[in-house]
Motif scaffolding. Structure first.
Motif, PDB file in Angstrom:
ATOM      1  N   GLY A 227      33.117  -0.781 -30.310  1.00 16.27           N
ATOM      2  CA  GLY A 227      32.688  -1.945 -31.076  1.00 16.27           C
ATOM      3  C   GLY A 227      31.185  -1.966 -31.274  1.00 16.27           C
ATOM      4  O   GLY A 227      30.435  -1.296 -30.551  1.00 16.27           O
ATOM      5  N   PRO A 228      30.706  -2.746 -32.247  1.00 18.25           N
ATOM      6  CA  PRO A 228      29.286  -2.720 -32.621  1.00 18.25           C
ATOM      7  C   PRO A 228      28.341  -3.318 -31.589  1.00 18.25           C
ATOM      8  O   PRO A 228      27.135  -3.157 -31.704  1.00 18.25           O
ATOM      9  N   ALA A 229      28.862  -4.021 -30.583  1.00 18.39           N
ATOM     10  CA  ALA A 229      27.965  -4.615 -29.590  1.00 18.39           C
ATOM     11  C   ALA A 229      27.387  -3.575 -28.637  1.00 18.39           C
ATOM     12  O   ALA A 229      26.399  -3.841 -27.954  1.00 18.39           O
ATOM     13  N   THR A 230      27.986  -2.381 -28.572  1.00 15.67           N
ATOM     14  CA  THR A 230      27.455  -1.317 -27.714  1.00 15.67           C
ATOM     15  C   THR A 230      26.440  -0.507 -28.505  1.00 15.67           C
ATOM     16  O   THR A 230      26.800   0.145 -29.486  1.00 15.67           O
ATOM     17  N   PRO A 231      25.185  -0.522 -28.101  1.00 12.31           N
ATOM     18  CA  PRO A 231      24.154   0.153 -28.898  1.00 12.31           C
ATOM     19  C   PRO A 231      24.162   1.663 -28.709  1.00 12.31           C
ATOM     20  O   PRO A 231      24.656   2.187 -27.706  1.00 12.31           O
ATOM     21  N   THR A 232      23.604   2.348 -29.687  1.00 15.25           N
ATOM     22  CA  THR A 232      23.377   3.789 -29.608  1.00 15.25           C
ATOM     23  C   THR A 232      21.879   4.033 -29.597  1.00 15.25           C
ATOM     24  O   THR A 232      21.161   3.564 -30.487  1.00 15.25           O
ATOM     25  N   PHE A 233      21.397   4.754 -28.596  1.00 14.27           N
ATOM     26  CA  PHE A 233      19.991   5.123 -28.521  1.00 14.27           C
ATOM     27  C   PHE A 233      19.860   6.607 -28.845  1.00 14.27           C
ATOM     28  O   PHE A 233      20.482   7.452 -28.194  1.00 14.27           O
ATOM     29  N   GLY A 234      19.071   6.904 -29.865  1.00 15.76           N
ATOM     30  CA  GLY A 234      18.827   8.289 -30.248  1.00 15.76           C
ATOM     31  C   GLY A 234      17.424   8.697 -29.851  1.00 15.76           C
ATOM     32  O   GLY A 234      16.446   8.106 -30.314  1.00 15.76           O
ATOM     33  N   PHE A 235      17.315   9.693 -28.990  1.00 17.08           N
ATOM     34  CA  PHE A 235      16.013  10.140 -28.488  1.00 17.08           C
ATOM     35  C   PHE A 235      15.540  11.301 -29.363  1.00 17.08           C
ATOM     36  O   PHE A 235      16.127  12.379 -29.361  1.00 17.08           O
ATOM     37  N   SER A 236      14.473  11.035 -30.111  1.00 16.76           N
ATOM     38  CA  SER A 236      14.043  11.931 -31.178  1.00 16.76           C
ATOM     39  C   SER A 236      12.730  12.621 -30.839  1.00 16.76           C
ATOM     40  O   SER A 236      11.778  11.982 -30.382  1.00 16.76           O
ATOM     41  N   LEU A 237      12.674  13.926 -31.085  1.00 18.19           N
ATOM     42  CA  LEU A 237      11.476  14.724 -30.825  1.00 18.19           C
ATOM     43  C   LEU A 237      10.744  15.065 -32.111  1.00 18.19           C
ATOM     44  O   LEU A 237       9.858  15.910 -32.115  1.00 18.19           O
ATOM     45  N   THR A 238      11.096  14.443 -33.197  1.00 15.26           N
ATOM     46  CA  THR A 238      10.495  14.779 -34.480  1.00 15.26           C
ATOM     47  C   THR A 238       9.136  14.139 -34.618  1.00 15.26           C
ATOM     48  O   THR A 238       8.687  13.362 -33.785  1.00 15.26           O
ATOM     49  N   GLY A 239       8.487  14.466 -35.731  1.00 15.48           N
ATOM     50  CA  GLY A 239       7.196  13.863 -36.031  1.00 15.48           C
ATOM     51  C   GLY A 239       6.017  14.696 -35.613  1.00 15.48           C
ATOM     52  O   GLY A 239       4.880  14.351 -35.882  1.00 15.48           O
ATOM     53  N   THR A 240       6.245  15.843 -34.950  1.00 15.17           N
ATOM     54  CA  THR A 240       5.153  16.723 -34.555  1.00 15.17           C
ATOM     55  C   THR A 240       5.509  18.151 -34.905  1.00 15.17           C
ATOM     56  O   THR A 240       6.667  18.543 -34.846  1.00 15.17           O
ATOM     57  N   PRO A 241       4.531  18.972 -35.287  1.00 20.93           N
ATOM     58  CA  PRO A 241       4.806  20.368 -35.606  1.00 20.93           C
ATOM     59  C   PRO A 241       5.350  21.134 -34.410  1.00 20.93           C
ATOM     60  O   PRO A 241       5.134  20.766 -33.264  1.00 20.93           O
ATOM     61  N   MET A 242       6.042  22.226 -34.687  1.00 23.78           N
ATOM     62  CA  MET A 242       6.640  23.026 -33.618  1.00 23.78           C
ATOM     63  C   MET A 242       5.581  23.625 -32.707  1.00 23.78           C
ATOM     64  O   MET A 242       5.813  23.880 -31.536  1.00 23.78           O
ATOM     65  N   HIS A 311       9.735   4.088 -22.386  1.00 26.47           N
ATOM     66  CA  HIS A 311       9.373   2.803 -21.780  1.00 26.47           C
ATOM     67  C   HIS A 311       8.735   1.877 -22.812  1.00 26.47           C
ATOM     68  O   HIS A 311       9.029   0.676 -22.853  1.00 26.47           O
ATOM     69  N   GLN A 312       7.856   2.424 -23.637  1.00 27.63           N
ATOM     70  CA  GLN A 312       7.210   1.615 -24.663  1.00 27.63           C
ATOM     71  C   GLN A 312       8.241   1.057 -25.635  1.00 27.63           C
ATOM     72  O   GLN A 312       8.174  -0.109 -26.043  1.00 27.63           O
ATOM     73  N   PHE A 313       9.201   1.882 -26.010  1.00 25.26           N
ATOM     74  CA  PHE A 313      10.264   1.422 -26.906  1.00 25.26           C
ATOM     75  C   PHE A 313      11.046   0.272 -26.270  1.00 25.26           C
ATOM     76  O   PHE A 313      11.300  -0.751 -26.907  1.00 25.26           O
ATOM     77  N   PHE A 314      11.432   0.443 -25.024  1.00 26.61           N
ATOM     78  CA  PHE A 314      12.224  -0.585 -24.355  1.00 26.61           C
ATOM     79  C   PHE A 314      11.435  -1.884 -24.189  1.00 26.61           C
ATOM     80  O   PHE A 314      12.011  -2.974 -24.201  1.00 26.61           O
ATOM     81  N   ARG A 315      10.120  -1.774 -24.039  1.00 27.72           N
ATOM     82  CA  ARG A 315       9.305  -2.981 -23.856  1.00 27.72           C
ATOM     83  C   ARG A 315       9.124  -3.754 -25.151  1.00 27.72           C
ATOM     84  O   ARG A 315       9.106  -4.984 -25.151  1.00 27.72           O
ATOM     85  N   THR A 316       8.946  -3.050 -26.259  1.00 29.28           N
ATOM     86  CA  THR A 316       8.529  -3.714 -27.495  1.00 29.28           C
ATOM     87  C   THR A 316       9.628  -3.869 -28.530  1.00 29.28           C
ATOM     88  O   THR A 316       9.476  -4.654 -29.461  1.00 29.28           O
ATOM     89  N   CYS A 317      10.710  -3.114 -28.409  1.00 23.10           N
ATOM     90  CA  CYS A 317      11.763  -3.166 -29.420  1.00 23.10           C
ATOM     91  C   CYS A 317      13.025  -3.786 -28.838  1.00 23.10           C
ATOM     92  O   CYS A 317      13.206  -3.850 -27.637  1.00 23.10           O
ATOM     93  N   ILE A 318      13.871  -4.214 -29.714  1.00 17.42           N
ATOM     94  CA  ILE A 318      15.095  -4.877 -29.285  1.00 17.42           C
ATOM     95  C   ILE A 318      16.023  -3.880 -28.615  1.00 17.42           C
ATOM     96  O   ILE A 318      16.291  -2.808 -29.135  1.00 17.42           O
ATOM     97  N   GLY A 319      16.491  -4.239 -27.459  1.00 17.42           N
ATOM     98  CA  GLY A 319      17.529  -3.482 -26.792  1.00 17.42           C
ATOM     99  C   GLY A 319      18.656  -4.447 -26.499  1.00 17.42           C
ATOM    100  O   GLY A 319      18.540  -5.285 -25.607  1.00 17.42           O
ATOM    101  N   PRO A 320      19.756  -4.429 -27.251  1.00 17.27           N
ATOM    102  CA  PRO A 320      20.808  -5.442 -27.130  1.00 17.27           C
ATOM    103  C   PRO A 320      21.303  -5.604 -25.697  1.00 17.27           C
ATOM    104  O   PRO A 320      21.414  -4.646 -24.946  1.00 17.27           O
ATOM    105  N   ARG A 321      21.612  -6.830 -25.357  1.00 14.90           N
ATOM    106  CA  ARG A 321      22.066  -7.175 -24.018  1.00 14.90           C
ATOM    107  C   ARG A 321      23.592  -7.157 -23.955  1.00 14.90           C
ATOM    108  O   ARG A 321      24.262  -7.144 -24.987  1.00 14.90           O
ATOM    109  N   PRO A 322      24.192  -7.172 -22.770  1.00 11.49           N
ATOM    110  CA  PRO A 322      25.652  -7.243 -22.661  1.00 11.49           C
ATOM    111  C   PRO A 322      26.193  -8.484 -23.365  1.00 11.49           C
ATOM    112  O   PRO A 322      25.593  -9.558 -23.325  1.00 11.49           O
ATOM    113  N   ALA A 323      27.355  -8.344 -24.008  1.00 10.74           N
ATOM    114  CA  ALA A 323      27.910  -9.424 -24.819  1.00 10.74           C
ATOM    115  C   ALA A 323      28.164 -10.685 -23.992  1.00 10.74           C
ATOM    116  O   ALA A 323      27.867 -11.802 -24.439  1.00 10.74           O
ATOM    117  N   ASP A 324      28.720 -10.538 -22.787  1.00  7.75           N
ATOM    118  CA  ASP A 324      29.009 -11.713 -21.956  1.00  7.75           C
ATOM    119  C   ASP A 324      27.728 -12.449 -21.578  1.00  7.75           C
ATOM    120  O   ASP A 324      27.686 -13.686 -21.553  1.00  7.75           O
TER     121      ASP A 324
END
Length: 492
Positions: A227-242, A311-324
């Motif tokens: 169901g949509p209440a369970t979030p997906t976190f994608g950890f991305s290494l893009t944005g910098t040259p190889m 850590h910065q992402f978790f502090r400043t961006c929304i991380g959905p809480r448990p539905a209950d």
């Protein structure tokens, strides 16, 4: 909190994923299922097997499963060829135009012979990697044989590329339950020409990043079932040259590397389009994809970049809480509003609901959490940003009070709600109050145009006429306090 985890490929940058795992553990996240490509498949696989972040790399002493020199896995002689190739490519990059064309034929001949001596398809032997990884996985799982996908307590999906057909090859508990984990991960890691392909029947498998380096879609079935209440976190290494160096291409090597980087990383945004409740954790890692032999200080730096970014992402961006948990918080908010209306206006409210809408794409808001909507269909309402009271509150960054009878009568015009959205809305609603929620409580002290983008919208609605009380100036401060309280609950 249960979440899904997707880990992007990126060679040596993948050590940053271990830092992100550490941040996730400290945040209290539990991965219901994991997926990855290339280096991301390796970290996802080790995590699914039960390895904690500190077992993969411990920043306190620099030790761990992944804190190993590649020469110890692939052999010193073979790794020396890769190290020389990397240095020679760097010298080509720095050479003058004439020097570039003078050196290129000699280098091509040297490494063509090296490839020919290794069978023509990869300098490093993937079989050695499989043997090394099998040892770690078997010891962790307490098995006397190579672990398989059906040995894992948590689902894992890994992607590789079938170079005979050009198709993606998916490994997983349903697709390939008896396939050895180490072979699947080695296939996903097999950088063309660097690592030898993995044979699968009559096919040959190489790096999964060739077809999908950020395979968010691999867990579509798991997301649908949860169901949509369970979030997906994608950890991305893009944005910098190889190579870790930014700037415009100066040589043919720069240009070719840029093309490869665009092919591997450029499609990441397309792969996550339409994924509900998806959160992309960007980790700007400055190191080369083939710098697997990095020293202790560099290894610590890459790990720290991943951990700090997460850590910065978790502090400043929304991380959905448990539905209950959120349902309970929204119920408390409804009770508080009832009390405030009774104390200030002597008005008793028998019907009051609360819903929390969050952006699930750059265009839409979905009602992720609700209290009092159990018998209605609008607890799963999805609307466009800028439409209806919630969409206007999100776009205008201000409180919006809506007479729902007027709004429903004018559907398709001012409120931009079509008949299908209107069919989901409780027809007897009269009052809708939409409050934007911000990551920083200080935003309420600013004028709406100066506020930052909201992280969500709190909606309070009722079948009763509460328009006058909610519009009363004396309610402005209490409503802002309610919005701040809700935002803190949402951020955790």
């Amino acid at each position: 909190m249960d979440v899904f985890g997707i880990f992007e490929g990126g060679g040596a940058k993948g050590l940053a994923h271990v830092g992100a795992l550490k941040a996730s553990e400290e945040r209290g996240l539990t991965f219901k299922a994991l997926a990855g490509a290339s280096a991301g498949a390796l970290v996802a696989g080790l995590s699914a097997a039960g390895f904690a972040a500190d077992e993969l790399y411990d920043p306190r002493n620099g030790r761990g499963v992944l804190a190993i020199h590649p020469a110890l896995v692939f052999g010193a002689e073979d790794w020396e060829i890769i190290a020389h190739a990397r240095a020679d490519l760097e010298s080509l990059r720095k050479a003058s135009a004439m020097g570039f064309w003078l050196r290129l034929p000699r280098l091509w001949w040297t490494y063509r012979r090296a490839l020919a001596n290794k069978g023509g398809i990869g300098i490093l032997n993937s079989g050695r990697f499989v043997e090394w990884l099998n040892g770690h996985l078997a010891r962790k799982l307490g098995l006397g044989r190579p672990p398989r996908f059906d040995d894992l307590a948590r689902p894992l999906k890994v992607i590789a590329t079938n170079i005979d057909t050009g198709d993606a090859h998916i490994f997983g508990p349903a697709e390939t339950p008896e396939t050895p984990l180490a072979e699947a991960i080695a296939a996903s890691l097999a950088i063309p020409y660097v690592l030898s392909p993995i044979a699968s029947g009559t096919s040959h498998l190489v790096d999964g990043g060739v077809v999908s380096n950020f395979p968010v879609w691999l867990l579509d079935r798991e997301r649908f079932e949860a169901g949509p209440a369970t979030p997906t976190f994608g950890f991305s290494l893009t944005g910098t040259p190889m190579t870790g160096e930014a700037g415009p291409p100066r040589t043919l090597i720069d240009f070719t590397e840029g093309l490869v980087r665009a092919a591997l990383f450029g499609g990441g945004y397309l792969e996550l389009r339409g994924v509900e409740n998806f959160h992309r954790v960007v980790m700007p890692v400055r190191t080369g994809a083939l710098d697997l032999d990095m020293g202790p200080s560099e290894r610590h730096r890459v790990y720290t970049q991943g951990r700090d970014s997460a850590h910065q992402f978790f502090r400043t961006c929304i991380g959905p809480r448990p539905a209950d948990e959120m349902r309970l918080a929204l119920g408390v908010i409804c009770d508080h509003i009832r009390t405030a209306l009774a104390a200030r206006f002597g008005q008793t409210v028998s019907h009051l609901r609360a819903g929390l809408m969050a952006p699930v794409s750059e265009f839409g808001l979905r009602n992720l959490y609700a209290a009092g909507m159990e018998e209605d269909g609008d607890d799963r309402l999805l609307i466009r940003q800028g439409s209806g009271g919630p969409g206007l509150a999100f776009t205008n960054r201000d409180i919006v009070l809506t007479d729902m009878q007027v709004a429903l009568a004018r559907a398709g015009s001012h409120f931009a709600l079509d008949k299908y959205l209107c069919a989901l809305i409780r027809p007897s609603l009269r009052t809708l109050l939409s409050l934007p929620l911000f990551a920083d409580d200080g935003q309420w002290a600013l004028a709406p145009p100066a506020r930052s983008a909201p992280i969500a919208v709190l909606n309070i609605d009722s079948d009763e006429d509460l328009l006058a009380p909610f519009a009363d100036p004396s309610m402005a401060e209490p409503l802002a306090a309610i919005a701040q309280f809700t935002a803190r609950q949402l951020r955790g």
